[in-house]
Write an enzyme that holds these catalytic residues in place. Structure first.
Site, PDB file in Angstrom:
ATOM      1  N   LYS A  89       1.793 -65.987  33.539  1.00 57.24           N
ATOM      2  CA  LYS A  89       1.132 -65.073  32.601  1.00 57.24           C
ATOM      3  C   LYS A  89       0.557 -63.914  33.401  1.00 57.24           C
ATOM      4  CE  LYS A  89      -2.891 -64.193  30.939  1.00 57.24           C
ATOM      5  NZ  LYS A  89      -2.685 -62.758  30.765  1.00 57.24           N
TER       6      LYS A  89
ATOM      7  N   GLU B 107      -7.858 -67.699  43.573  1.00 51.90           N
ATOM      8  CA  GLU B 107      -8.114 -66.573  44.477  1.00 51.90           C
ATOM      9  C   GLU B 107      -8.975 -65.596  43.699  1.00 51.90           C
ATOM     10  OE1 GLU B 107      -7.502 -66.915  47.423  1.00 51.90           O
ATOM     11  OE2 GLU B 107      -5.798 -68.276  47.576  1.00 51.90           O
TER      12      GLU B 107
ATOM     13  N   CYS C  31      -8.605 -56.835  46.265  1.00 53.24           N
ATOM     14  CA  CYS C  31      -9.599 -57.913  46.424  1.00 53.24           C
ATOM     15  C   CYS C  31     -10.171 -57.857  47.835  1.00 53.24           C
ATOM     16  CB  CYS C  31      -8.969 -59.257  46.146  1.00 53.24           C
ATOM     17  SG  CYS C  31      -7.484 -59.532  47.090  1.00 53.24           S
TER      18      CYS C  31
ATOM     19  N   GLU D 186     -19.547 -57.458  43.096  1.00 54.57           N
ATOM     20  CA  GLU D 186     -18.244 -56.819  43.312  1.00 54.57           C
ATOM     21  C   GLU D 186     -18.113 -55.648  42.335  1.00 54.57           C
ATOM     22  OE1 GLU D 186     -14.599 -58.758  41.919  1.00 54.57           O
ATOM     23  OE2 GLU D 186     -13.650 -58.234  43.824  1.00 54.57           O
TER      24      GLU D 186
HETATM   25  P1  NAD Z   1      -9.469 -61.162  35.352  1.00 53.26           P
HETATM   26  O1  NAD Z   1     -10.201 -62.382  35.809  1.00 53.26           O
HETATM   27  O2  NAD Z   1     -10.053 -60.368  34.261  1.00 53.26           O
HETATM   28  O3  NAD Z   1      -7.997 -61.572  34.859  1.00 53.26           O
HETATM   29  C1  NAD Z   1      -7.078 -62.251  35.697  1.00 53.26           C
HETATM   30  C2  NAD Z   1      -6.020 -62.904  34.828  1.00 53.26           C
HETATM   31  O4  NAD Z   1      -6.635 -63.938  34.063  1.00 53.26           O
HETATM   32  C3  NAD Z   1      -5.351 -61.966  33.815  1.00 53.26           C
HETATM   33  O5  NAD Z   1      -3.980 -62.300  33.692  1.00 53.26           O
HETATM   34  C4  NAD Z   1      -6.086 -62.301  32.530  1.00 53.26           C
HETATM   35  O6  NAD Z   1      -5.342 -62.008  31.369  1.00 53.26           O
HETATM   36  C5  NAD Z   1      -6.264 -63.803  32.695  1.00 53.26           C
HETATM   37  N1  NAD Z   1      -7.300 -64.412  31.871  1.00 53.26           N
HETATM   38  C6  NAD Z   1      -8.427 -63.847  31.379  1.00 53.26           C
HETATM   39  N2  NAD Z   1      -9.136 -64.756  30.657  1.00 53.26           N
HETATM   40  C7  NAD Z   1      -8.434 -65.916  30.717  1.00 53.26           C
HETATM   41  C8  NAD Z   1      -8.634 -67.217  30.177  1.00 53.26           C
HETATM   42  N3  NAD Z   1      -9.703 -67.521  29.451  1.00 53.26           N
HETATM   43  N4  NAD Z   1      -7.710 -68.179  30.428  1.00 53.26           N
HETATM   44  C9  NAD Z   1      -6.616 -67.899  31.164  1.00 53.26           C
HETATM   45  N5  NAD Z   1      -6.372 -66.682  31.699  1.00 53.26           N
HETATM   46  C10 NAD Z   1      -7.271 -65.708  31.474  1.00 53.26           C
HETATM   47  O7  NAD Z   1      -9.212 -60.298  36.675  1.00 53.26           O
HETATM   48  P2  NAD Z   1      -8.542 -58.853  36.778  1.00 53.26           P
HETATM   49  O8  NAD Z   1      -9.492 -57.841  36.238  1.00 53.26           O
HETATM   50  O9  NAD Z   1      -7.147 -58.898  36.253  1.00 53.26           O
HETATM   51  O10 NAD Z   1      -8.411 -58.670  38.374  1.00 53.26           O
HETATM   52  C11 NAD Z   1      -9.452 -58.200  39.172  1.00 53.26           C
HETATM   53  C12 NAD Z   1     -10.139 -59.343  39.885  1.00 53.26           C
HETATM   54  O11 NAD Z   1      -9.179 -60.106  40.605  1.00 53.26           O
HETATM   55  C13 NAD Z   1     -11.150 -58.879  40.927  1.00 53.26           C
HETATM   56  O12 NAD Z   1     -12.301 -59.692  40.844  1.00 53.26           O
HETATM   57  C14 NAD Z   1     -10.438 -59.123  42.253  1.00 53.26           C
HETATM   58  O13 NAD Z   1     -11.294 -59.320  43.357  1.00 53.26           O
HETATM   59  C15 NAD Z   1      -9.645 -60.343  41.934  1.00 53.26           C
HETATM   60  N6  NAD Z   1      -8.507 -60.497  42.847  1.00 53.26           N
HETATM   61  C16 NAD Z   1      -8.565 -61.457  43.821  1.00 53.26           C
HETATM   62  C17 NAD Z   1      -7.514 -61.615  44.720  1.00 53.26           C
HETATM   63  C18 NAD Z   1      -7.564 -62.671  45.784  1.00 53.26           C
HETATM   64  O14 NAD Z   1      -6.529 -63.003  46.326  1.00 53.26           O
HETATM   65  N7  NAD Z   1      -8.726 -63.224  46.105  1.00 53.26           N
HETATM   66  C19 NAD Z   1      -6.379 -60.780  44.617  1.00 53.26           C
HETATM   67  C20 NAD Z   1      -6.357 -59.808  43.620  1.00 53.26           C
HETATM   68  C21 NAD Z   1      -7.426 -59.678  42.736  1.00 53.26           C
END
Ligand code: NAD
Length: 484
Positions: free
Chosen positions: A174, A249, A283, A384
């Site tokens: 997803k 992650e 990230c 963050e």
């Molecule tokens: P997000 O948590 O809003 O969403 C991530 C994913 O989760 C999306 O596909 C979203 O649709 C899905 N999602 C949201 N609610 C959900 C639920 N209840 N159940 C299942 N899936 C759900 O994050 P974002 O805004 O897409 O990305 C930014 C964040 O990601 C930042 O905090 C960044 O630091 C982090 N990030 C971390 C890494 C790493 O490797 N540590 C890498 C890239 C991004």
């Protein structure tokens, strides 16, 4: 304008909802890019069912054969760099150069993991008993769910999907609803590589609608999630007590420490790369710059001058050095943090506002921003921001710099600039993170090394490197004695 379908059981299909969600270019927010399926729980169940059906045959397919099948996918992917780079820039906003860098990184990660398919899938150990062979088998888990964010829509998807299927699992991916196009292109490449039907499935949709199904359905044996700490830990809570392996992650608040003996030019470049590449939406972006008191003012002067020179604009223009942020929600959150920084008394040195004139009028643009004289208890030093905002802290000496660097709930990446090898070694030992850099930007990574955070930046084993496949397997210890 393209209409993107789910990819389930080897076929492109519409959602049963009959609804789609529109995606827009963050640099020109009136430009619609595509419409993707607004899937339902029932669609997600169909995809999980398809993955479940495909598992027995795929898991019995020899690992080198699985890898050979994925070679076809790699060939197709490798030939589409320009198409992917343009799609990533259009839906994420990052510059074309950054999108190409992401493409190359994703390809390298995928190649490394495909290569793992020809390595040993376990280990032989000696036995105390004559005639007994001891070995450790690594076996696939079953159906795995992969949830990805918008900031590296290709790289993060490859980092999860390739090791998952090489290890013999079947999966449902997803992607973020902000970046559906890149996911559709990735599955076109998998389809062209003739991966057997049901091995890899793609479901577009909102986390709030299909999240619970893809995470808690009984056929799901593992979840690999990349995204925010808040969402990730919320999902993990739903899996408490269940037999589902978890790899999360999550977010970061990554420090770059600059000591008085550092090469200042190189350290300034690292702060610019780490702070403003992809508009600060890695990230592993540098978020806090911790500088030893003796060089603090000189460092800030040079950093400000370099920041002033950054050309902000539409990422599809080759001259652009920093694109917009990825959409309205990002834009509003980042501006809110900037406001908080101003109100809590940090010194705004440059930026600190949206860019709304001329070519910037139609996109989500924010000026590269630096706050100086930030104290460690301020919100902007702790949370963050995930945008083009650098927060500067002054440290009396090395010890205080390390203490400040570790003074966070996060533990993803860190870096130190120094010529003092003893201090660098101490920093490596004492920094509380999953990725540590010496005289290199916080965001640097290579595919053969593990990638993952500690503290609130991650849970479970890291991705990439040899862990890439390991997470998607379970161990079985075998004692084999032949009968005479
Ligand atoms: P997000 O948590 O809003 O969403 C991530 C994913 O989760 C999306 O596909 C979203 O649709 C899905 N999602 C949201 N609610 C959900 C639920 N209840 N159940 C299942 N899936 C759900 O994050 P974002 O805004 O897409 O990305 C930014 C964040 O990601 C930042 O905090 C960044 O630091 C982090 N990030 C971390 C890494 C790493 O490797 N540590 C890498 C890239 C991004």
């Amino acid at each position: 304008m393209r209409i993107l379908q789910n990819y389930v059981g080897g076929k492109w299909t519409d959602s049963t909802s009959g609804r789609r969600r529109q995606s827009f270019n963050p640099a020109r927010r009136d430009e619609m890019i595509c419409e993707a399926q607004d899937s339902t729980s029932a669609d997600a169940e169909t995809a999980l069912h398809s993955a479940h059906e495909a598992f027995p045959a795929w898991s019995r397919t020899p690992m080198p054969k699985r890898a050979a099948l994925l070679q076809e996918f790699l060939r197709n992917l490798g030939a589409r760099e320009d198409e992917f780079a343009r799609a990533i820039t259009r839906e994420n906003g990052k510059t074309l150069r950054e999108s190409r860098t992401e493409f190359v990184a994703a390809l390298k990660e995928a190649e490394f993991q495909v290569g793992q398919g020809r390595r040993s899938a376990g280990a032989i150990r000696p036995s105390e008993m004559p005639g007994v062979t001891c070995h450790l088998r690594r076996e696939p888990l079953g159906v795995v769910t992969l949830i990805t964010p918008w900031n590296f829509p290709l790289n993060v998807a490859c980092r999860k999907l390739i090791p998952a299927v090489i290890a013999g699992n079947t999966c449902v991916l997803k992607p973020s609803d902000l970046t559906p196009m890149t996911a559709a292109l990735l599955f076109e490449s998998l389809d062209a590589g003739r991966l057997p039907a049901g091995v890899a499935n793609l479901v577009f949709g909102r986390g709030s609608v299909i999240g619970d199904t893809i995470v808690t359905h009984p056929v799901v044996k593992a979840l690999s999630f990349t995204g925010s700490t808040e969402v990730g830990l919320g999902i993990a809570g739903k899996l408490a007590g269940r037999d589902t392996k978890i790899q999360l992650e999550l977010g970061g608040k990554n420090p770059l420490v600059v000591l008085a003996d550092a090469d200042l030019d190189k350290a300034v470049t690292a702060a610019i790369i780490g702070g403003f590449s992809c508009s600060g939406q890695w990230c592993t972006s540098t978020s806090r710059v911790i500088v030893e008191a003796g060089i603090y003012d000189a460092f800030l002067t040079r950093l400000t001058a370099e920041t002033k020179a950054i050309a902000v604009g539409d990422g599809s223009d080759e001259a652009t050095q920093m694109g917009p942020v990825c959409g309205r929600q990002q834009y509003e959150t980042i501006l809110k943090f900037i406001d908080v920084g101003k109100r809590e008394g940090a010194r705004l040195v440059i930026g600190g506002s949206p860019l709304t004139e001329g070519a910037h009028a139609h996109g989500w643009f924010i000026a590269p921003t630096i706050f100086a004289d930030v104290s460690p208890e301020m919100v902007i030093a702790r949370e963050e921001i995930f945008g083009p905002v650098l927060v500067m802290l002054k440290a009396r000496d090395f010890d205080e710099a390390v203490r400040l660097a570790n003074d966070t709930v996060y533990g993803l990446a860190s870096s130190i600039y120094t010529r003092d090898l003893a201090k660098a070694q101490r920093f490596i030992a004492e920094t509380d993170v999953g990725l540590c850099h010496v005289n290199m930007p916080t965001a640097y990574k290579e595919p053969q090394l593990e990638f993952g955070g500690v503290k609130e930046s991650g849970r479970g084993s890291p991705e990439a490197g040899e862990s890439g496949i390991e997470f998607f397997t379970r161990h079985k210890a075998v004692y084999l004695k032949e009968q005479a």
